[in-house]
Write an enzyme that holds these catalytic residues in place. Structure first.
Site, mmCIF file in Angstrom:
data_model
loop_
_atom_site.group_PDB
_atom_site.id
_atom_site.type_symbol
_atom_site.label_atom_id
_atom_site.label_comp_id
_atom_site.label_asym_id
_atom_site.label_seq_id
_atom_site.Cartn_x
_atom_site.Cartn_y
_atom_site.Cartn_z
ATOM 1 N N GLU A 134 -6.031 -6.166 3.662
ATOM 2 C CA GLU A 134 -6.297 -7.302 2.541
ATOM 3 C C GLU A 134 -7.530 -7.218 1.644
ATOM 4 N N GLY A 181 2.972 -3.258 8.652
ATOM 5 C CA GLY A 181 2.934 -3.676 10.126
ATOM 6 C C GLY A 181 4.407 -3.760 10.026
ATOM 7 N N THR A 217 0.715 -1.324 0.189
ATOM 8 C CA THR A 217 0.129 -0.033 -0.154
ATOM 9 C C THR A 217 0.807 1.162 0.051
HETATM 10 C C1 LIG Z 1 -5.030 -25.947 8.958
HETATM 11 C C2 LIG Z 1 -4.961 -24.830 9.880
HETATM 12 C C3 LIG Z 1 -3.779 -24.425 9.140
HETATM 13 C C4 LIG Z 1 -3.279 -23.196 10.024
HETATM 14 C C5 LIG Z 1 -2.213 -22.524 9.606
HETATM 15 C C6 LIG Z 1 -1.482 -21.828 10.562
HETATM 16 C C7 LIG Z 1 -0.647 -20.679 9.606
HETATM 17 C C8 LIG Z 1 -1.282 -19.501 10.364
HETATM 18 C C9 LIG Z 1 -0.681 -18.268 9.424
HETATM 19 C C10 LIG Z 1 -1.208 -17.216 9.631
HETATM 20 C C11 LIG Z 1 -2.565 -17.039 10.280
HETATM 21 C C12 LIG Z 1 -2.984 -15.635 9.737
HETATM 22 C C13 LIG Z 1 -4.179 -15.195 10.685
HETATM 23 C C14 LIG Z 1 -4.591 -14.167 10.003
HETATM 24 C C15 LIG Z 1 -4.346 -12.794 10.761
HETATM 25 C C16 LIG Z 1 -4.296 -11.786 9.735
HETATM 26 C C17 LIG Z 1 -3.482 -10.583 9.970
HETATM 27 C C18 LIG Z 1 -2.478 -10.110 9.074
HETATM 28 C C19 LIG Z 1 -2.336 -8.807 9.192
HETATM 29 C C20 LIG Z 1 -2.336 -8.312 7.744
HETATM 30 C C21 LIG Z 1 -1.998 -6.723 7.796
HETATM 31 C C22 LIG Z 1 -2.490 -6.105 6.666
HETATM 32 C C23 LIG Z 1 -1.943 -6.378 5.224
HETATM 33 C C24 LIG Z 1 -2.325 -5.805 4.098
HETATM 34 O O1 LIG Z 1 -3.340 -5.144 3.963
HETATM 35 S S1 LIG Z 1 -1.254 -6.124 2.685
HETATM 36 C C25 LIG Z 1 -2.348 -5.067 1.309
HETATM 37 C C26 LIG Z 1 -3.636 -5.710 0.854
HETATM 38 N N1 LIG Z 1 -3.991 -5.013 -0.163
HETATM 39 C C27 LIG Z 1 -5.005 -5.330 -1.024
HETATM 40 O O2 LIG Z 1 -5.634 -6.402 -0.631
HETATM 41 C C28 LIG Z 1 -5.398 -4.595 -2.222
HETATM 42 C C29 LIG Z 1 -6.675 -4.926 -2.717
HETATM 43 N N2 LIG Z 1 -6.904 -4.741 -4.041
HETATM 44 C C30 LIG Z 1 -6.484 -5.997 -4.957
HETATM 45 O O3 LIG Z 1 -6.328 -7.187 -4.623
HETATM 46 C C31 LIG Z 1 -6.782 -5.774 -6.324
HETATM 47 O O4 LIG Z 1 -6.180 -4.386 -6.824
HETATM 48 C C32 LIG Z 1 -8.000 -5.869 -6.969
HETATM 49 C C33 LIG Z 1 -8.438 -7.326 -6.682
HETATM 50 C C34 LIG Z 1 -9.109 -4.749 -6.109
HETATM 51 C C35 LIG Z 1 -8.354 -5.332 -8.517
HETATM 52 O O5 LIG Z 1 -7.330 -6.027 -9.217
HETATM 53 P P1 LIG Z 1 -6.900 -5.499 -10.553
HETATM 54 O O6 LIG Z 1 -5.364 -5.958 -10.914
HETATM 55 O O7 LIG Z 1 -7.119 -4.247 -10.867
HETATM 56 O O8 LIG Z 1 -7.670 -6.650 -11.110
HETATM 57 P P2 LIG Z 1 -9.269 -6.464 -11.901
HETATM 58 O O9 LIG Z 1 -9.023 -5.691 -13.178
HETATM 59 O O10 LIG Z 1 -10.136 -5.915 -11.032
HETATM 60 O O11 LIG Z 1 -9.342 -7.904 -12.445
HETATM 61 C C36 LIG Z 1 -8.282 -8.649 -13.133
HETATM 62 C C37 LIG Z 1 -8.682 -10.254 -12.849
HETATM 63 O O12 LIG Z 1 -7.915 -10.641 -11.965
HETATM 64 C C38 LIG Z 1 -8.642 -11.218 -10.922
HETATM 65 N N3 LIG Z 1 -8.086 -11.019 -9.842
HETATM 66 C C39 LIG Z 1 -7.868 -10.025 -8.980
HETATM 67 N N4 LIG Z 1 -7.220 -10.192 -7.846
HETATM 68 C C40 LIG Z 1 -6.873 -11.753 -7.824
HETATM 69 C C41 LIG Z 1 -6.137 -12.520 -7.064
HETATM 70 N N5 LIG Z 1 -5.771 -11.982 -5.891
HETATM 71 N N6 LIG Z 1 -6.251 -13.728 -7.146
HETATM 72 C C42 LIG Z 1 -6.694 -14.293 -8.513
HETATM 73 N N7 LIG Z 1 -7.461 -13.615 -9.501
HETATM 74 C C43 LIG Z 1 -7.677 -12.213 -9.158
HETATM 75 C C44 LIG Z 1 -9.956 -10.631 -11.172
HETATM 76 O O13 LIG Z 1 -11.104 -11.578 -10.530
HETATM 77 C C45 LIG Z 1 -10.280 -10.386 -12.499
HETATM 78 O O14 LIG Z 1 -10.407 -11.650 -13.188
HETATM 79 P P3 LIG Z 1 -11.281 -11.585 -14.733
HETATM 80 O O15 LIG Z 1 -11.483 -13.263 -15.073
HETATM 81 O O16 LIG Z 1 -10.782 -10.911 -15.598
HETATM 82 O O17 LIG Z 1 -12.699 -11.156 -14.128
HETATM 83 C C1 LIG Z 2 -4.227 -1.853 10.506
HETATM 84 C C2 LIG Z 2 -3.733 -1.922 9.045
HETATM 85 C C3 LIG Z 2 -2.845 -2.579 8.695
HETATM 86 C C4 LIG Z 2 -2.219 -2.651 7.319
HETATM 87 N N1 LIG Z 2 -1.203 -3.520 7.086
HETATM 88 C C5 LIG Z 2 -0.822 -3.317 5.874
HETATM 89 C C6 LIG Z 2 0.395 -4.071 5.500
HETATM 90 O O1 LIG Z 2 0.993 -4.729 6.249
HETATM 91 N N2 LIG Z 2 0.885 -3.983 4.163
HETATM 92 C C7 LIG Z 2 0.103 -3.350 3.312
HETATM 93 O O2 LIG Z 2 0.715 -2.926 2.176
HETATM 94 N N3 LIG Z 2 -1.035 -2.442 3.501
HETATM 95 C C8 LIG Z 2 -1.420 -2.563 4.723
HETATM 96 N N4 LIG Z 2 -2.659 -1.880 5.208
HETATM 97 C C9 LIG Z 2 -3.310 -1.107 4.022
HETATM 98 C C10 LIG Z 2 -4.725 -1.707 3.541
HETATM 99 O O3 LIG Z 2 -4.215 -3.078 2.776
HETATM 100 C C11 LIG Z 2 -5.261 -0.730 2.687
HETATM 101 O O4 LIG Z 2 -5.760 0.460 3.599
HETATM 102 C C12 LIG Z 2 -6.594 -1.480 2.260
HETATM 103 O O5 LIG Z 2 -6.276 -2.438 1.145
HETATM 104 C C13 LIG Z 2 -7.704 -0.296 1.547
HETATM 105 O O6 LIG Z 2 -7.207 0.351 0.881
HETATM 106 P P1 LIG Z 2 -7.363 2.017 0.781
HETATM 107 O O7 LIG Z 2 -6.950 2.338 2.238
HETATM 108 O O8 LIG Z 2 -6.674 2.619 -0.207
HETATM 109 O O9 LIG Z 2 -8.740 2.165 0.826
HETATM 110 P P2 LIG Z 2 -9.711 3.111 -0.310
HETATM 111 O O10 LIG Z 2 -9.526 2.193 -1.437
HETATM 112 O O11 LIG Z 2 -9.187 4.426 -0.647
HETATM 113 O O12 LIG Z 2 -11.222 2.872 0.261
HETATM 114 C C14 LIG Z 2 -11.891 3.877 0.560
HETATM 115 C C15 LIG Z 2 -13.563 3.793 0.134
HETATM 116 O O13 LIG Z 2 -13.454 3.800 -1.264
HETATM 117 C C16 LIG Z 2 -14.058 2.608 -1.455
HETATM 118 N N5 LIG Z 2 -13.739 2.113 -3.050
HETATM 119 C C17 LIG Z 2 -12.236 2.051 -3.465
HETATM 120 N N6 LIG Z 2 -12.279 1.416 -4.491
HETATM 121 C C18 LIG Z 2 -13.491 1.205 -5.076
HETATM 122 C C19 LIG Z 2 -14.275 0.687 -6.099
HETATM 123 N N7 LIG Z 2 -13.387 0.078 -7.026
HETATM 124 N N8 LIG Z 2 -15.744 0.348 -6.003
HETATM 125 C C20 LIG Z 2 -16.116 0.744 -5.218
HETATM 126 N N9 LIG Z 2 -15.833 1.319 -4.056
HETATM 127 C C21 LIG Z 2 -14.611 1.790 -3.891
HETATM 128 C C22 LIG Z 2 -14.035 1.474 -0.784
HETATM 129 O O14 LIG Z 2 -15.224 0.734 -0.648
HETATM 130 C C23 LIG Z 2 -13.971 2.494 0.608
HETATM 131 O O15 LIG Z 2 -15.431 2.717 1.220
HETATM 132 C C24 LIG Z 2 -3.033 -1.975 6.471
HETATM 133 C C25 LIG Z 2 -4.153 -1.043 6.831
HETATM 134 C C26 LIG Z 2 -4.561 -1.091 8.161
HETATM 135 C C27 LIG Z 2 -5.780 -0.398 8.668
#
Ligand SMILES: CCCCCCCC/C=C\CCCCCCCCCCC/C=C/C(=O)SCCNC(=O)CCNC(=O)[C@H](O)C(C)(C)COP(=O)(O)OP(=O)(O)OC[C@H]1O[C@@H](n2cnc3c(N)ncnc32)[C@H](O)[C@@H]1OP(=O)(O)O
Ligand SMILES: Cc1cc2nc3c(=O)[nH]c(=O)nc-3n(C[C@H](O)[C@H](O)[C@H](O)COP(=O)(O)OP(=O)(O)OC[C@H]3O[C@@H](n4cnc5c(N)ncnc54)[C@H](O)[C@@H]3O)c2cc1C
Length: 648
Positions: free
Chosen positions: A421, A178, A139
């Site tokens: 996520e 994080g 991010t």
């Molecule tokens: C049996 C027990 C096992 C125990 C195991 C123990 C091990 C334990 C280990 C872990 C425990 C875990 C505990 C959980 C605790 C959680 C704590 C974690 C802390 C996390 C901190 C936070 C981290 C973060 O936030 S990291 C940043 C995350 N950011 C995001 O998620 C960004 C969101 N945005 C996106 O994902 C994408 O931009 C999008 C999906 C919104 C759009 O992508 P884009 O490229 O623009 O794609 P689009 O044009 O819309 O679509 C194109 C096609 O691609 C497909 N697609 C999109 N994403 C995916 C994907 N990920 N995989 C596959 N395909 C994907 C999409 O559907 C489209 O398909 P189409 O066919 O063209 O329609």
């Molecule tokens: C506690 C915490 C820990 C994090 N840890 C990590 C980390 O370890 N690594 C990392 O890389 N990131 C991390 N992040 C970032 C996190 O992954 C992003 O904040 C998250 O993916 C959301 O993106 P954004 O903040 O840009 O929200 P935005 O996308 O700006 O969302 C704002 C609003 O816009 C709307 N919106 C955006 N796009 C669309 C759309 N296409 N259609 C309709 N509505 C839309 C959303 O629904 C929402 O209401 C963390 C965030 C938090 C809060």
């Protein structure tokens, strides 16, 4: 032991140990989980000050210390199985959040899934021995959701065989990861790959950010903590600006895409494989929803069993608040959801491991369904659990607002799962994209399998549209309720697809049609996920042989399904009997409520709540806790107040 809570346990109709064993997978698994938990709970090194009485810096320092101790202890105990490490850390996490959380949850899993064998040989020993401490930096200030627009660049220089990393604008500064601010010395950085003058989109790179000897930031690296947040006080979520930072070619994660020494680019089999770590965590978060909700229910239901308030009948003793129908209506559907999500979490984890097994064999055919399921169920379960935790807090009245109830911390820790996520609405729209595609395929006569196979039926039942078919539900029969949810999902997917079609007929672009239909699309995904949850709950029942446990879980499954119908009654045909039936189910669950939360098997140390204590002695504990507040260290804290009083 509080006599009310003892009586609750005596009156239960099933054996809590049998249900706990079922939740764990077997009696042996329960034994081993408890053994690991007791290693933490009985360890003097983990008896620390209450973080509620500490400053942010003190909390961070304590978290680093505890996280380091955990590493040593896990090594000493020889615990290396990922599930067992998870149990250990989950127990240790009860009063502080890990400083190295991202290292475990995202840095290591990315190395496991996206490195070549040669890269694994180099990086895994460093990461597994915590010499390379890492985070996941995707991010940026300007973009979290729309990752294709991330601005950080990695430009290949064939003359030195290095990548040059830059964050060229303010909006491209990495923001949020994080453990990035102060803890990590490495980051997996997601950047736009440029080679031979061409951009190939987002790729992952291992970037050293701090010196492994001095821990000072490396040249070209500006890194720090982003400041206090809603929760996660101990965690140093950070910022990162890279200016002409050079890394060797081998630091690009090359299991799927590759850059040759001369700069030529080899495409991956699917460009979405770079997003694999997010799919993994989304899948795991489903189980986290179950845990946050089951903990909250444990606190609220145990407390409701010992709390007496108001009058039911004049002149009679004040009843337990759990005897109020309104209290049961708040809590028991959430208890049912906590059980449902536990089973869905297990299913999601199994499905993730099964499909990634196929992906590792080169079969990518199920990747779209895995992505749609993980995205949708992550959003569906976190939204429900998030709202549910707050209901549990309010169900504890004023005492639920105290930090010692445990509920505020569960809430502030859990609520960002709705954002990180993948922001939940955005995730629901991803699931909808898959559902609409499947709907169209079914209309063209393709046979669908898996969780969307119900869309085949709409083809079979044509020409009558799904939306005009009546829903006849036997409210006492789970199979009939599953059918109702299935029909609702089919109906709402059809409504969303037709909305898109209608918008397109007005000859607007595909993108505008999508935006103008997003309310219908999110509702379709919600209905699909709700159906999957009800279906999985019903399927789980067929595996249970113990009659008493089967009976109580059947009651919960009925309540979960019927309550969902009342919440979404516009989508189902109104059935006047449903509310009456729900009331009867509340009465049925009432004698087992405490035993059902006992079966989640949270011991007091893990629950960390004065209200949810196993012995029910809440008031004595609250008073003891209050005495420890730093504000109580002196009788007169502020002489300003003293002076004001004197002046009067
Ligand atoms: C049996 C027990 C096992 C125990 C195991 C123990 C091990 C334990 C280990 C872990 C425990 C875990 C505990 C959980 C605790 C959680 C704590 C974690 C802390 C996390 C901190 C936070 C981290 C973060 O936030 S990291 C940043 C995350 N950011 C995001 O998620 C960004 C969101 N945005 C996106 O994902 C994408 O931009 C999008 C999906 C919104 C759009 O992508 P884009 O490229 O623009 O794609 P689009 O044009 O819309 O679509 C194109 C096609 O691609 C497909 N697609 C999109 N994403 C995916 C994907 N990920 N995989 C596959 N395909 C994907 C999409 O559907 C489209 O398909 P189409 O066919 O063209 O329609
Ligand atoms: C506690 C915490 C820990 C994090 N840890 C990590 C980390 O370890 N690594 C990392 O890389 N990131 C991390 N992040 C970032 C996190 O992954 C992003 O904040 C998250 O993916 C959301 O993106 P954004 O903040 O840009 O929200 P935005 O996308 O700006 O969302 C704002 C609003 O816009 C709307 N919106 C955006 N796009 C669309 C759309 N296409 N259609 C309709 N509505 C839309 C959303 O629904 C929402 O209401 C963390 C965030 C938090 C809060």
């Amino acid at each position: 032991m509080n006599p009310d809570i003892c009586r609750e346990r005596e009156n239960a109709t099933f054996n809590t140990e049998t249900l706990t064993n079922m939740l764990d997978g077997s009696a042996e698994k329960t034994r081993r989980r408890r053994e690991i938990e007791s290693l933490v709970i009985n360890d003097p090194d983990f008896q620390h000050d209450d973080p509620n009485f500490m400053s942010r810096s003190e909390r961070y320092d304590a978290a680093v210390k505890k996280s380091s101790q955990m590493i040593m202890k896990l090594r000493d105990y020889g615990i290396s199985d990922p599930e067992e490490i998870y149990f250990y850390k989950r127990t240790a996490r009860r009063t502080f959040h890990e400083a190295f959380g991202l290292h475990y949850t995202m840095f290591l899993p990315t190395l496991y899934s996206q490195c070549t064998p040669e890269q694994q040989k180099k990086w895994l020993p460093l990461a597994e021995n915590f010499k390379a401490l890492g985070t996941y930096a995707q991010t940026e200030l300007g973009h979290g959701t729309h990752i294709r627009k991330l601005e950080t660049t990695a430009t290949y220089d064939p003359s030195t065989q290095e990548f040059v990393l830059n964050c060229p604008t303010v909006s491209s500064i990495k923001w949020w990861p994080g453990g990035l601010g102060k803890t990590s010395n490495h980051a997996i950085v997601l950047a736009q790959l440029y080679t031979l003058g061409k951009c190939h989109g987002l790729h992952a790179f291992i970037v050293p950010i701090r010196c492994m000897k001095t821990h000072q930031p490396l040249p070209g690296v500006t890194v720090g903590d982003i400041g206090p947040k809603f929760g996660f006080e101990e965690v140093d979520n950070g910022y990162l600006k890279l200016e002409n930072v050079r890394i060797p070619r081998e630091n690009m994660l090359m299991k799927y895409a590759q850059v040759e020494p001369d700069g030529s680019y080899l495409k991956p089999p699917s460009d979405k494989l770079t997003y694999g770590t997010m799919v993994f965590i989304r899948a795991m978060i489903v189980g986290e929803s179950a845990r946050a909700l089951s903990k909250s229910c444990t606190i609220a239901i145990r407390y409701s069993a010992v709390r007496h308030q108001s009058e039911l009948r004049p002149g009679e003793p004040e009843p337990q608040i759990l005897d109020y129908q309104a209290q049961q209506y708040k809590l028991f559907p959430l208890l049912a959801a906590a059980y449902a999500f536990t089973f869905v979490g297990q299913y999601m984890s199994d499905t993730y491991h099964r499909i990634t097994g196929h992906i590792n064999q080169g079969d990518f055919s199920q990747l779209p369904e895995l992505h749609a399921l993980a995205a949708g169920l992550k959003a569906f379960t976190t939204w429900t659990a998030n709202a549910g935790i707050e209901v549990c807090r309010m169900a504890c009245g004023g005492h639920g607002y105290l930090c010692c109830s445990g509920l505020p911390d569960i809430y502030v820790t859990f609520t960002p799962t709705c954002t990180y996520e993948g922001e939940n609405t955005v995730m629901m729209l991803q699931t909808a994209r898959f559902l609409v595609k499947c709907y169209r395929q079914a209309r063209e006569g393709q046979q669908l399998s898996g969780t969307v196979s119900y869309l085949n039926e709409q083809q079979r039942l044509q020409p009558q549209p799904v939306s005009s078919r009546p829903t006849v539900v036997n409210i006492n029969d789970l199979a009939s309720l599953v059918e109702a949810y299935k029909l609702r999902a089919a109906k709402l997917v059809e409504v969303a697809a037709k909305s898109l079609q209608g918008e397109l007929q007005r000859s607007i672009s595909q993108e505008d049609a999508w935006n103008n239909s997003s309310i219908e699309l999110v509702r379709a995904s919600d209905a699909h996920c709700h159906y999957v949850v009800v279906e999985l709950f019903a399927a789980k029942l067929s595996e249970i042989s113990d009659t008493a446990v089967h009976s109580v879980l059947n009651t919960l499954a009925l309540l979960y399904a019927l309550h969902g119908i009342t919440l979404n009654s516009g989508d189902f045909l109104q059935l006047s009997q449903i509310t009456q039936r729900i009331k009867a189910l509340l009465v049925e669950i009432r004698p087992n409520a405490v035993a059902l939360v006992d079966s989640f098997d949270y011991n007091d140390e893990m629950l960390n709540s004065v209200l949810g204590r196993y012995d029910g002695n809440v008031y004595e504990s609250m008073f003891e806790w209050a005495k420890r507040s730093p504000l109580n260290r002196t009788e007169v804290r502020s002489f300003i107040i003293f002076n004001i009083i004197q002046k009067k």
